[in-house]
Design a protein around this motif. Structure first.
Motif, PDB file in Angstrom:
ATOM      1  N   PRO A   1     -17.239  -0.282 -15.267  1.00  0.00           N
ATOM      2  CA  PRO A   1     -17.030  -0.850 -16.605  1.00  0.00           C
ATOM      3  C   PRO A   1     -15.553  -0.856 -16.989  1.00  0.00           C
ATOM      4  CG  PRO A   1     -18.774   0.807 -16.622  1.00  0.00           C
ATOM      5  CD  PRO A   1     -18.103   0.896 -15.285  1.00  0.00           C
ATOM      6  N   ARG A   2     -15.202  -1.817 -17.811  1.00  0.00           N
ATOM      7  CA  ARG A   2     -13.830  -1.948 -18.303  1.00  0.00           C
ATOM      8  C   ARG A   2     -13.738  -1.314 -19.692  1.00  0.00           C
ATOM      9  NH1 ARG A   2     -13.402  -7.210 -17.434  1.00  0.00           N
ATOM     10  NH2 ARG A   2     -14.441  -7.735 -19.382  1.00  0.00           N
ATOM     11  N   LEU A   3     -12.610  -0.686 -19.981  1.00  0.00           N
ATOM     12  CA  LEU A   3     -12.357  -0.139 -21.315  1.00  0.00           C
ATOM     13  C   LEU A   3     -11.414  -1.057 -22.072  1.00  0.00           C
ATOM     14  CD1 LEU A   3     -12.418   2.036 -23.524  1.00  0.00           C
ATOM     15  CD2 LEU A   3     -10.549   3.200 -22.309  1.00  0.00           C
TER      16      LEU A   3
ATOM     17  N   ALA B   1      -6.206   1.062 -19.448  1.00  0.00           N
ATOM     18  CA  ALA B   1      -7.124   0.205 -20.202  1.00  0.00           C
ATOM     19  C   ALA B   1      -7.227  -1.162 -19.541  1.00  0.00           C
ATOM     20  CB  ALA B   1      -6.651   0.049 -21.648  1.00  0.00           C
ATOM     21  N   GLY B   2      -8.437  -1.705 -19.532  1.00  0.00           N
ATOM     22  CA  GLY B   2      -8.652  -3.009 -18.918  1.00  0.00           C
ATOM     23  C   GLY B   2      -8.544  -4.157 -19.887  1.00  0.00           C
ATOM     24  N   GLY B   3      -8.289  -3.852 -21.148  1.00  0.00           N
ATOM     25  CA  GLY B   3      -8.160  -4.902 -22.140  1.00  0.00           C
ATOM     26  C   GLY B   3      -7.717  -4.323 -23.471  1.00  0.00           C
ATOM     27  N   ILE B   4      -7.246  -5.216 -24.343  1.00  0.00           N
ATOM     28  CA  ILE B   4      -6.816  -4.847 -25.692  1.00  0.00           C
ATOM     29  C   ILE B   4      -7.605  -5.698 -26.685  1.00  0.00           C
ATOM     30  CG2 ILE B   4      -4.902  -4.799 -27.332  1.00  0.00           C
ATOM     31  CD1 ILE B   4      -4.662  -2.755 -25.036  1.00  0.00           C
ATOM     32  N   THR B   5      -8.135  -5.031 -27.695  1.00  0.00           N
ATOM     33  CA  THR B   5      -8.904  -5.718 -28.734  1.00  0.00           C
ATOM     34  C   THR B   5      -8.210  -5.564 -30.079  1.00  0.00           C
ATOM     35  OG1 THR B   5     -11.047  -5.455 -27.639  1.00  0.00           O
ATOM     36  CG2 THR B   5     -11.087  -5.700 -30.024  1.00  0.00           C
ATOM     37  N   VAL B   6      -8.166  -6.658 -30.838  1.00  0.00           N
ATOM     38  CA  VAL B   6      -7.706  -6.606 -32.228  1.00  0.00           C
ATOM     39  C   VAL B   6      -8.631  -7.470 -33.075  1.00  0.00           C
ATOM     40  CG1 VAL B   6      -5.269  -6.115 -31.783  1.00  0.00           C
ATOM     41  CG2 VAL B   6      -6.057  -8.496 -31.814  1.00  0.00           C
TER      42      VAL B   6
ATOM     43  N   ALA C   1      -5.253  10.068 -24.430  1.00  0.00           N
ATOM     44  CA  ALA C   1      -6.465   9.629 -25.123  1.00  0.00           C
ATOM     45  C   ALA C   1      -7.199   8.549 -24.328  1.00  0.00           C
ATOM     46  CB  ALA C   1      -6.115   9.122 -26.516  1.00  0.00           C
ATOM     47  N   VAL C   2      -6.460   7.600 -23.795  1.00  0.00           N
ATOM     48  CA  VAL C   2      -7.073   6.521 -23.008  1.00  0.00           C
ATOM     49  C   VAL C   2      -7.616   7.064 -21.696  1.00  0.00           C
ATOM     50  CG1 VAL C   2      -6.621   4.367 -21.762  1.00  0.00           C
ATOM     51  CG2 VAL C   2      -5.712   4.689 -24.074  1.00  0.00           C
TER      52      VAL C   2
END
Length: 239
Positions: A2-4, A37-42, A228-229
């Protein structure tokens, strides 16, 4: 594996509390990527309470993994997405008074309102995910609308006050995951997940991306973004 996806909204929340330029969510995103991290969300909200338009523009230029833009299915937000071209758009419900997103989209009831935004985004080559409760009718309708993915709202599971309720919600999540897979949807999950409750959801299998924000940012205030990540990644990857 899974990606975070790390949601950096609340870095911007701290910044906006003083109306200054720090802390910078763009810097936080870069540190999260460096930590694995495999991606950034906003989430660009209508009221701009945290993430600002400029943040989205700069993140589009700097994110090296995958930029996921959460947004309401409004004409304003669709126009922004078509201009900035994030890797993924996740359509979410939005009410001005809420502290955070309180549930999934009513895809069944709002099908007519969602058809046009989903079609336009996909025609532009943007991957579209719909944020839905773990309800089978919502999952089915998301697939019928042509979404590429669903993100299952895990908030009710996370907020459960006892083991019986928590297990019941976990069963609902698992059923939604399995149906999504059967229908050819990519399955994501998010909302309320933290270092204590994420393992049982990971153990279900079939979820390709976990989008987690508040818990990681809260932990990062104390130990730094890198640690944390990495701690959350270890949980998601079963280490």
């Amino acid at each position: 594996m899974p990606r975070l996806g790390v949601n950096v909204d609340h870095v911007a929340t701290v910044r906006q509390a003083r109306g200054t330029v720090e802390p910078d969510p763009v810097t936080a995103a870069a540190l999260a990527e460096l930590a694995g991290a495999g991606g950034i969300t906003v989430h660009l909200r209508e009221d701009r309470r945290h993430i600002q338009d400029r943040d989205v523009d700069v993140l589009r230029q700097t994110v090296r993994t995958r930029l996921n833009l959460e947004m309401a299915a409004t004409e304003e937000m669709v126009a922004i997405a078509l201009r900035t071209r994030p890797d993924c758009v996740t359509l979410v419900p939005e009410r001005r008074a809420e502290l955070t997103t309180e549930g999934g989209l009513d895809v069944v009831g709002q099908r007519g309102l969602l058809e046009n935004p989903v079609r336009r985004l996909r025609e532009a080559g943007i991957f579209v995910s719909l944020f839905v409760d773990p309800d089978l009718a919502q999952v089915e309708t998301a697939q019928e609308l042509g979404a590429d993915a669903i993100e299952i709202h895990t908030g009710t599971y996370c907020d459960a006050k006892n083991t019986q309720t928590r297990q019941s919600e976990l069963v609902k999540i698992e059923q939604a995951v399995r149906l999504g897979q059967q229908l050819g949807l990519i399955v994501h999950a998010g909302h309320g997940l933290n270092y204590q409750n994420v393992r049982p959801v990971v153990a279900l299998g079939g979820i390709e991306e976990f989008n987690i924000g508040h818990s990681i940012i809260s932990r990062a205030v104390l130990v730094g973004m890198d640690q944390a990540v990495r701690e959350m990644l270890a949980l998601i990857e079963g280490r």
